[in-house]
Design a protein around this motif. Sequence first.
Motif, mmCIF file in Angstrom:
data_model
loop_
_atom_site.group_PDB
_atom_site.id
_atom_site.type_symbol
_atom_site.label_atom_id
_atom_site.label_comp_id
_atom_site.label_asym_id
_atom_site.label_seq_id
_atom_site.Cartn_x
_atom_site.Cartn_y
_atom_site.Cartn_z
ATOM 1 N N LEU A 90 0.819 -1.221 0.000
ATOM 2 C CA LEU A 90 0.000 0.000 0.000
ATOM 3 C C LEU A 90 0.853 1.271 0.000
ATOM 4 O O LEU A 90 0.378 2.336 0.413
ATOM 5 N N PHE A 97 -3.478 8.615 -2.457
ATOM 6 C CA PHE A 97 -3.348 7.204 -2.088
ATOM 7 C C PHE A 97 -2.528 7.038 -0.813
ATOM 8 O O PHE A 97 -2.811 6.139 -0.015
ATOM 9 N N HIS A 115 -5.031 7.742 2.110
ATOM 10 C CA HIS A 115 -6.023 6.678 2.325
ATOM 11 C C HIS A 115 -5.360 5.383 2.781
ATOM 12 O O HIS A 115 -5.969 4.621 3.554
ATOM 13 N N SER A 116 -4.155 5.129 2.351
ATOM 14 C CA SER A 116 -3.428 3.950 2.835
ATOM 15 C C SER A 116 -3.102 4.096 4.314
ATOM 16 O O SER A 116 -3.176 3.129 5.086
ATOM 17 N N GLU A 140 -4.789 5.486 6.510
ATOM 18 C CA GLU A 140 -5.992 5.309 7.325
ATOM 19 C C GLU A 140 -6.265 3.844 7.650
ATOM 20 O O GLU A 140 -6.956 3.541 8.622
ATOM 21 N N VAL A 141 -5.737 2.930 6.841
ATOM 22 C CA VAL A 141 -6.030 1.507 7.055
ATOM 23 C C VAL A 141 -4.824 0.704 7.529
ATOM 24 O O VAL A 141 -4.963 -0.468 7.886
ATOM 25 N N ASP A 186 4.213 7.334 4.581
ATOM 26 C CA ASP A 186 3.574 8.230 3.627
ATOM 27 C C ASP A 186 4.564 9.111 2.879
ATOM 28 O O ASP A 186 4.164 10.053 2.194
ATOM 29 N N ASP A 245 -8.004 -4.389 3.479
ATOM 30 C CA ASP A 245 -7.601 -3.000 3.729
ATOM 31 C C ASP A 245 -7.305 -2.283 2.416
ATOM 32 O O ASP A 245 -7.628 -1.093 2.257
ATOM 33 N N HIS A 260 -10.497 -1.167 0.824
ATOM 34 C CA HIS A 260 -11.032 -0.003 1.532
ATOM 35 C C HIS A 260 -10.300 1.273 1.098
ATOM 36 O O HIS A 260 -10.931 2.303 0.795
ATOM 37 N N ALA A 261 -8.968 1.226 1.069
ATOM 38 C CA ALA A 261 -8.188 2.398 0.671
ATOM 39 C C ALA A 261 -8.420 2.751 -0.792
ATOM 40 O O ALA A 261 -8.518 3.932 -1.153
ATOM 41 N N ALA A 275 -9.804 6.392 -1.983
ATOM 42 C CA ALA A 275 -9.005 7.242 -2.864
ATOM 43 C C ALA A 275 -9.716 7.471 -4.191
ATOM 44 O O ALA A 275 -9.735 8.596 -4.724
#
Length: 395
Positions: free
Chosen positions: A172, A312, A315-316, A318-319, A324, A371, A374-375, A379
């Motif tokens: 991710l 991305f 949102h990655s 978050e799960v 980052d 996950d 979800h991401a 996104a």
Amino acid sequence: MGTTTRDEVRRLVAALVEIETENPPGNERPCAEYIADWFADRGVGADLIEEPDEDRPQVAVRVGDGDPTLVLNGHIDVVPAGDPTEWEYDPYGAAVVDGSLFGRGSVDTKTGVAIGMLATARLADKIDAGDLPGSIVFHAAMGEETAEPGTKTLLERGYDGDYGVVLEPTGLRAATREKGLAWYEIRILGEPSHASRPDQGRNAVLRARPVLDALAEYDATVRERTDDLVGWAYSTVTMVDAGMKENVIPESATITVVRRFLPDEEIGDIDAEIDSLLAEVEAEHDVETSWERTRTYESAAISADSALADIFRRHSAEVGDAPDEPWGIEASTDMRNFVNDANTEAITWGPGDLAQAHTYDERVDLEAAADGLHALLGASCEILSSGLESNAARE
């Protein structure tokens, strides 16, 4: 992510893994037909594209006609499973053990394809209901493992967009840069004779020694070249093939070299380096050689601060715990077709550990796969709702 969604991801990944799509030889048709039928069952139109190979179709979906358009891309071919006795679990059995699903292609890239399918179907419902102004395109491409133009053909056929996500296993992390890959075959010539008269012939295996020495020196030089996101360049000897019988002096030997190159290296310059290396060996050692570049994956890069990648990354985060910061992938993917051929801003991103690709007992963590879905949905909805200011200019 709820239990129902996790089960849905597991079932779809398993269904795809159970369909053998080894390349070579290239056996994508059964899987492509399954995917097209899967979309049809959900009221989403899917096209079987019989180019560039009519025996190996790929799947393309387009939903909506608004802006922007996001393309979700995965490939359905897998590398051969190899010796089945080396697998603890059936490579096409899709066994689930301790939360991981085992099987060839589970991580590379049938989990990516699965979450792309599920996301496309859910986004299609939102687009059709008028809740998302943008459009979604989905690819299940052929031939990625052997550098065939599956994704390139889909983009040329109009299944393109403003942004692309290549659903390879990255844990991710959003890759904005990737290495290129070139395969070279170097042939060393000799003269055959009976092994009882070794001096009568010219042993190509022995004559390959200075070539191998020169390639080792070349690799050491190449490794001094670095990129802050994708690391070092490499030039690796992976195969040596020679001889036809125990009692015959071999008349030729073939060395296979895998050259991993950086985004700022040009393939023409690398060809010239190989040519110069062999010319020096020939001059110093009276060796006759020839070479051919048999396969090429171009490198690709977009801006490290790409807005697409930033969405991305958020949102990655978050799960899961994916870092980052800007990142690049050392492997080569079809991201190059988006960036280099279609001038489309694209990233490589997806669930799973790249270290599992091409291994015995390849596996994917199903919680990570859920996950990822979800991401991906989060996104994609953000992109299709508001759009982005494209900054596809390469570094």
